[in-house]
Motif scaffolding. Sequence first.
Motif, short mmCIF file in Angstrom:
data_model
loop_
_atom_site.label_atom_id
_atom_site.label_comp_id
_atom_site.label_asym_id
_atom_site.label_seq_id
_atom_site.Cartn_x
_atom_site.Cartn_y
_atom_site.Cartn_z
N ARG A 33 0.86 -1.13 -0.04
CA ARG A 33 -0.18 -0.04 -0.08
C ARG A 33 0.86 1.38 -0.11
O ARG A 33 0.56 2.11 -0.84
CB ARG A 33 -0.84 0.00 1.21
N VAL A 34 1.80 1.19 0.88
CA VAL A 34 2.85 2.39 1.05
C VAL A 34 3.47 2.66 -0.50
O VAL A 34 3.51 3.73 -0.80
CB VAL A 34 3.77 2.21 2.02
N GLU A 35 3.99 1.73 -1.03
CA GLU A 35 4.66 1.80 -2.15
C GLU A 35 3.68 2.32 -3.23
O GLU A 35 4.09 3.09 -4.18
CB GLU A 35 5.28 0.29 -2.69
N THR A 36 2.65 1.59 -3.19
CA THR A 36 1.89 1.93 -4.27
C THR A 36 1.20 3.56 -4.25
O THR A 36 1.24 4.59 -5.33
CB THR A 36 0.51 1.12 -4.27
N MET A 37 1.17 3.80 -3.10
CA MET A 37 0.64 5.26 -2.77
C MET A 37 1.81 6.35 -3.34
O MET A 37 1.36 7.30 -3.86
CB MET A 37 0.39 5.45 -1.29
N GLU A 38 2.67 5.77 -2.85
CA GLU A 38 4.04 6.63 -3.27
C GLU A 38 4.45 6.93 -4.70
O GLU A 38 4.56 8.00 -5.11
CB GLU A 38 5.40 6.30 -2.58
N LEU A 39 4.14 5.82 -5.24
CA LEU A 39 4.28 5.73 -6.75
C LEU A 39 3.03 6.57 -7.46
O LEU A 39 3.32 7.38 -8.32
CB LEU A 39 3.91 4.44 -7.26
N CYS A 40 1.87 6.89 -6.96
CA CYS A 40 0.69 7.47 -7.38
C CYS A 40 1.12 8.80 -7.17
O CYS A 40 0.79 9.79 -8.09
CB CYS A 40 -0.49 7.12 -6.60
N VAL A 41 1.60 9.14 -6.07
CA VAL A 41 2.02 10.64 -5.69
C VAL A 41 3.17 11.07 -6.69
O VAL A 41 3.03 12.06 -7.38
CB VAL A 41 2.39 10.78 -4.28
N CYS A 44 1.77 11.65 -10.13
CA CYS A 44 0.63 12.53 -10.28
C CYS A 44 1.43 14.01 -10.36
O CYS A 44 0.66 14.79 -10.83
CB CYS A 44 -0.44 12.78 -9.23
N GLU A 45 2.43 14.05 -9.54
CA GLU A 45 3.09 15.21 -9.41
C GLU A 45 3.91 15.42 -10.62
O GLU A 45 4.11 16.71 -11.14
CB GLU A 45 4.29 15.22 -8.22
N LYS A 46 4.59 14.28 -11.19
CA LYS A 46 5.53 14.48 -12.41
C LYS A 46 4.53 14.67 -13.57
O LYS A 46 5.04 15.92 -14.38
CB LYS A 46 5.84 13.21 -12.52
N ALA A 48 1.48 16.59 -13.72
CA ALA A 48 0.38 17.38 -13.03
C ALA A 48 -0.57 17.39 -13.87
O ALA A 48 -1.78 17.68 -13.47
CB ALA A 48 1.05 18.60 -12.50
N THR A 49 -0.18 17.96 -15.40
CA THR A 49 -1.17 18.29 -16.04
C THR A 49 -1.77 17.21 -17.24
O THR A 49 -2.61 17.28 -17.98
CB THR A 49 -0.51 19.43 -16.91
N ASN A 50 -0.83 16.20 -16.99
CA ASN A 50 -1.50 15.04 -18.12
C ASN A 50 -1.88 13.72 -17.33
O ASN A 50 -0.94 12.90 -16.92
CB ASN A 50 -0.49 14.77 -19.08
N ASN A 51 -3.15 13.76 -17.22
CA ASN A 51 -3.53 12.56 -16.13
C ASN A 51 -3.36 10.90 -16.98
O ASN A 51 -2.88 10.06 -16.27
CB ASN A 51 -5.16 12.51 -15.85
N ALA A 55 -1.35 8.12 -15.28
CA ALA A 55 -1.91 6.71 -15.32
C ALA A 55 -0.94 5.73 -16.08
O ALA A 55 -0.72 4.49 -15.32
CB ALA A 55 -3.22 6.61 -16.03
N LYS A 56 -0.51 6.02 -17.17
CA LYS A 56 0.36 5.16 -17.91
C LYS A 56 1.64 4.78 -17.09
O LYS A 56 2.08 3.51 -16.94
CB LYS A 56 0.88 5.79 -19.33
N MET A 57 2.14 5.80 -16.35
CA MET A 57 3.29 5.59 -15.64
C MET A 57 3.07 4.57 -14.29
O MET A 57 3.80 3.62 -13.94
CB MET A 57 4.06 6.90 -14.92
N ILE A 58 2.08 4.93 -13.72
CA ILE A 58 1.52 3.98 -12.62
C ILE A 58 1.32 2.50 -13.07
O ILE A 58 1.77 1.50 -12.50
CB ILE A 58 0.40 4.67 -12.16
N LYS A 59 0.67 2.50 -14.10
CA LYS A 59 0.36 1.10 -14.73
C LYS A 59 1.67 0.35 -14.95
O LYS A 59 1.75 -0.85 -14.47
CB LYS A 59 -0.42 1.33 -15.84
N GLU A 60 2.61 0.97 -15.75
CA GLU A 60 3.97 0.19 -16.10
C GLU A 60 4.55 -0.21 -14.97
O GLU A 60 5.23 -1.25 -14.94
CB GLU A 60 4.37 1.14 -17.23
N SER A 61 4.90 0.69 -13.86
CA SER A 61 5.41 0.38 -12.73
C SER A 61 5.02 -0.55 -11.89
O SER A 61 5.49 -1.33 -11.39
CB SER A 61 5.66 1.74 -11.87
N MET A 62 3.55 -0.37 -11.69
CA MET A 62 2.98 -1.56 -11.06
C MET A 62 2.99 -2.96 -11.73
O MET A 62 3.44 -4.04 -11.01
CB MET A 62 1.39 -1.26 -10.77
N ASP A 63 2.96 -3.02 -13.07
CA ASP A 63 3.08 -4.31 -13.92
C ASP A 63 4.44 -4.75 -13.50
O ASP A 63 4.76 -5.98 -13.33
CB ASP A 63 3.04 -3.96 -15.25
N LYS A 64 5.37 -4.12 -13.44
CA LYS A 64 6.88 -4.45 -13.40
C LYS A 64 7.10 -4.91 -11.70
O LYS A 64 7.61 -6.06 -11.71
CB LYS A 64 7.56 -3.20 -13.34
#
Lengths: 106, 620
Positions: A33-41, A44-46, A48-51, A55-64
């Motif tokens: 949970r902690v890891e995922t949350m940090e990844l999302c943050v 989203c900060e990276k 900020a203007t392009n959701n 989303a793509k970054m989160i998805k790909e990191s999580m897949d890995k």
Amino acid sequence: MAGTGEGKKEEADYKRLHSFPLIRHTDMPEEMRVETMELCVTACEKFATNNESAAKMIKESMDKKFGSSWHVVIGEGFGFEVTHEVKNLLYMFFGGSLAVCVWKCS
Amino acid sequence: GNGPEDQPELTEDELNEEITRILTANNPHAPQNIARYSFKERSYKPISVVDQMAVLFVLESSLLHEDSDEARRLRVKQGLLKEDGGDVEEAGEEDRPDSSASKADKKEPKLTNQFNFSERASQTLNNPQMERICQTEPPPRNNFSATANQWEIYDAYFQELQKQEKNKEKQKGTQAKKDNDKSKKKVVLTETQTDDLSKVSDASKIFERMVNQNTLDDIAQDFKYFEDASDEFRDQEGTLLPLWKFQFDKSRRLTVTALCWNNKYQDLFAVGMGSYDFRRQGQGMLLFYSMKNSAYPEYIYPTTSGVQCLDIHQQHSHLVAVGFYDGCVAVYSLKQEGQEPVYKSTAKTGKHTDPVWQVCWQNDDMDNNHNFYSVSSDSRVVCWTLVKNELIFTDTIRLSVNGALSNGPEGGHLPTGGTSFDFHNQIDYLFLVGTEKGKIHKCSKTYSSRFLETYDAHTMAVDAVKWNPFHPKVFISCSFDWTVKIWDHTINTPMFTFDLNAAVGDVAWSPYSSTVFAAVTTDGKVHVFDLSINKYEAICQQSVVAKKKTKLTHIEFNPIYPIIIVGDDRGCVTSLKLSPNLRKKPKSKKGQELPKGPEAEVAKMEKLLSLLREPEQSAV
């Protein structure tokens, strides 16, 4: 005028106060949970203007990190009903106006 | 003259006559009138053209013209000639595999000897194919639905902030108490830690047992199911099957001086460790083993003096009375943590001055205090009562060569040490004491001034004396003078005497039959007797030690299972299973004897004794 000034101040306060990540619902184990949350943050900060990119970054990191078939939804307003693998769902708010839903289902 | 005999003789003219012969291409022997059926015209037709060729002789040639195509092809085949592209094409399609083979050969020519070369092929067995399919359960899934919009997000943040503020207020309120709490927390932490450790120790204990039972699975199977089948074919004799060996590294140099089964947990037994050699006295040890874990003792109590004897309380199986070489008696409680006894006698509280040879729990006294007796070489038989946290002693009897004397003047009485005793299981006051001089005294707890009876039992110290668990009159005794004797306490000569050809260390009645007992001798043998089967010899006599010089010191029957444990002077306890012949039921009359077990056992013994008594009485 004063009202609008106050309004602006409130808004600034709101932005400042409500910027932290707030987990609404999750069944992930603590570590994940902690890891995922940090990844999302980070994402989203990276992007900020392009959701979509976020989303793509989160998805790909999580897949890995946790194996394939992750799905990510980021947006300011949406409704959803998803089927997810148990212990693999995180639904959180971030930045006062964003909702992020990350889940795994293959 | 030179021609053949039947050659006609011709005249000159006839010889000169010209005879014209014309060679044609026609075969004069060819039939001219062949008719064949013609399918076309559906009738027989004469065939005009007849084959005129006649073959007279055929000889296949073995020579080829050097320049001919065939010769070239052959050379190519044999690899003698370097073929050129044209040749391969000329060789035709059917030769292609050959030519390609020859190509391969060119690189690594392999000339096989055509006379002894043979090709052989074989096919190995194909492993049978198997199909295995398995289906796993799909990972569990859940549904989740929510709606995200700005006001929901706002509300969520708002609630969260309110919660945080509340928490802050609380924290402020409890700030003052925090310091105190911290120290408490630490204590709690350490406590939980120890709890965790003990949890692990429980689990590891179970694991240890599992591992041991797995590695010694065959022994466990033997213990549970093996019955020596050859017993059926032996008439009366039986055998002992060695099961677990119990050995502890730290007690390897000590002698097993006492054994006792736990009455409540039938797999648990206590082992006393010390030494019978007065020159090699040192520390002792009290161990508890379980049959479920033969590798390591369940409980370990190191003692400063050698353990000489012990007894586990019948009802309160956590209480263990122990007698030491230095004359102390002590009570250990298995419930108590730590390795110190709960009660211990001191010089002030009337401890023995010589080794304590036997201790024995008694029923609680009138004040419901636990109490036990001890006998020692210092000639005293003492009753110890556990009162609160003290051991209170009462001298019951003082042994002397001539008669008993309690607390009285010792003038004229030579004290003699007691080495063993046993209390009657029905008549509460009655007990027997064996002495160093080989005598056995029948005593009463109430009359301390004199013995009820004295038996001239043995010529050396009495190692053990034990009442029969079934027959109220019978007891057994054994001694280093090589003999085991069985007595009727009303008669002061032995009913049976057995010479075992070695010093007898211990003897024990079996818990299942009044006529079965077992003895151990210093030559490492176990002797099992069943008087109802053989009155003169052991029905089993078996050496059970690994090394020749090992002496057996003690023996006990398990109260339930058909096994015995024997201890030796190397600190090792061996468990042995009795074969079916050694535990025969009295008689196979069903419905009559089995339900009345104890009485049948008494009757069985009585029958044996009456056989012996009657001729004696008639003689008197």
